[in-house]
Design an enzyme around this catalytic site. Structure first.
Site, PDB file in Angstrom:
ATOM      1  N   HIS A 178       0.870  -1.183   0.000  1.00  0.00           N
ATOM      2  CA  HIS A 178       0.000   0.000   0.000  1.00  0.00           C
ATOM      3  C   HIS A 178       0.902   1.228   0.000  1.00  0.00           C
ATOM      4  CE1 HIS A 178      -3.592   2.432   0.797  1.00  0.00           C
ATOM      5  NE2 HIS A 178      -2.752   3.194   1.491  1.00  0.00           N
ATOM      6  N   CYS A 179       0.733   2.093  -0.999  1.00  0.00           N
ATOM      7  CA  CYS A 179       1.592   3.269  -1.153  1.00  0.00           C
ATOM      8  C   CYS A 179       0.844   4.507  -0.668  1.00  0.00           C
ATOM      9  CB  CYS A 179       2.007   3.436  -2.619  1.00  0.00           C
ATOM     10  SG  CYS A 179       3.073   4.865  -2.898  1.00  0.00           S
ATOM     11  N   VAL A 180       1.395   5.161   0.354  1.00  0.00           N
ATOM     12  CA  VAL A 180       0.746   6.364   0.885  1.00  0.00           C
ATOM     13  C   VAL A 180       0.862   7.531  -0.085  1.00  0.00           C
ATOM     14  CG1 VAL A 180       1.065   5.695   3.294  1.00  0.00           C
ATOM     15  CG2 VAL A 180       2.854   7.026   2.146  1.00  0.00           C
TER      16      VAL A 180
END
Length: 334
Positions: A178-180
């Protein structure tokens, strides 16, 4: 005011470095370091502030929000504004090639396109409608991914290479991370957009660093600014720095950013070339090591060692990145 902007540049750079390291280097050593730091902080910072910090960190990294998306766009806007207002004009006066100067803008257009696609595209969300299709795409290795396992949250059978994202609250096929920075999961269907986004971002930072360096070097050589200094009570400062402080600071920012992004890009390309995800690399390196002291198994059982069964050669692996999982599976059936 200028130095306040420059200070914010470097604060943001440190933040980028910390987030990148945390994403790319999830090791025992890093977790031990974080734990040790947290213990030290617990003795210094009041408990009410600790709770507020934990809430803030939970909001930033464990819930879907647009904080880092906005930060990304603000930083990009600041860097390109400085490049446009100062470097571009000065370089035109020094008769730099226009194609050379316009390259960062072309990379910016491509980067914003792939950034948007990474943000809004479906990463490969597993639902009741496509569950059976995803179950047939990849083989189960019975070590890291076992048959007939169900997601306790989604109540769906888990296809090989999938994972439930606690931030997005969904199971994602060929889950990477999951890429912020894009406020989205990276999975089978948007991995190609993320890779191209990372590639164009690294190239734009590196190109801007090269242009800025060539400009400063040429300016110094033409005007002999490197021989001139300003003397005050505190000592000597280079005149070049005092004349172009924003350009010098921007060069430091984009140069360091190029190294950070370049390292992460190399890691991502390695995973793509070997047909691994960040999730699999992390779990395969750590969880399934036969010497791992935290792995409980009967004394008579043979140690389970993870082996990458999904790698089928460089071009096939890269082709899988640029084709959605379902399309890749349909091609193999035909």
């Amino acid at each position: 005011m200028d130095f306040l902007v420059l200070f914010l540049f470097y604060v943001a750079l440190v933040l980028i470095g910390i987030v990148t390291i945390c994403i790319c280097s999830k090791t025992h050593y890093l977790k031990g370091l974080v734990r040790g730091g947290a213990q030290i902080i617990s003795y210094i910072i009041p408990e009410c502030l600790q709770r507020a910090m934990l809430k803030l960190l939970h909001y930033l990294f464990h819930t879907r929000n647009y904080t880092f998306v906005l930060l990304h766009l603000i930083l990009q806007g600041m860097v390109y504004s400085e490049y446009t207002w100062e470097i571009f004009g000065y370089c035109q006066e020094l008769e730099f090639s226009l194609h050379y100067l316009l390259l960062p803008y072309l990379l910016l257009i491509g980067n914003l396109v792939f950034f948007t696609l990474s943000c809004v595209s479906n990463p490969g969300t597993i639902t009741k409608a496509n569950e059976l299709l995803f179950l047939q795409v990849y083989e189960f290795d019975e070590v890291m991914f076992s048959k007939n396992r169900k997601c306790s949250t989604c109540n769906l059978r888990k296809p090989a290479r999938s994972k439930h994202c606690s931030v997005c609250n969904r199971c994602v096929h060929r889950f990477d991370h999951h890429c912020v920075w894009v406020n989205n999961c990276i999975g089978a269907w948007n991995a190609r957009y993320f890779l191209l986004y990372l590639l164009t971002l690294t190239a734009s930072a590196a190109t801007m660093a090269v242009v800025s360096t060539v400009f400063l070097v040429q300016l110094v050589m033409l005007s002999d600014l490197y021989l001139e200094t300003y003397i005050d009570d505190l000592g000597h400062f280079q005149y070049l720095f005092l004349t172009f402080p924003r350009i010098v600071f921007m060069l430091g920012f984009v140069a360091m950013l190029s190294f950070l992004l370049g390292g992460y890009l190399c890691f991502t390309l390695y995973l793509a070339a070997t047909n691994q995800t960040t999730n699999e690399w992390y779990r395969g390196d750590r969880t399934w090591c036969q010497h791992c002291p935290h792995t409980a198994r009967p004394p008579s059982a043979e140690p389970q060692v993870h082996r990458n069964i999904h790698s089928h050669g460089l071009w096939s692996n890269l082709g899988e990145i640029f084709l959605p999982a379902t399309a890749h599976y349909e091609r193999k059936k035909n």
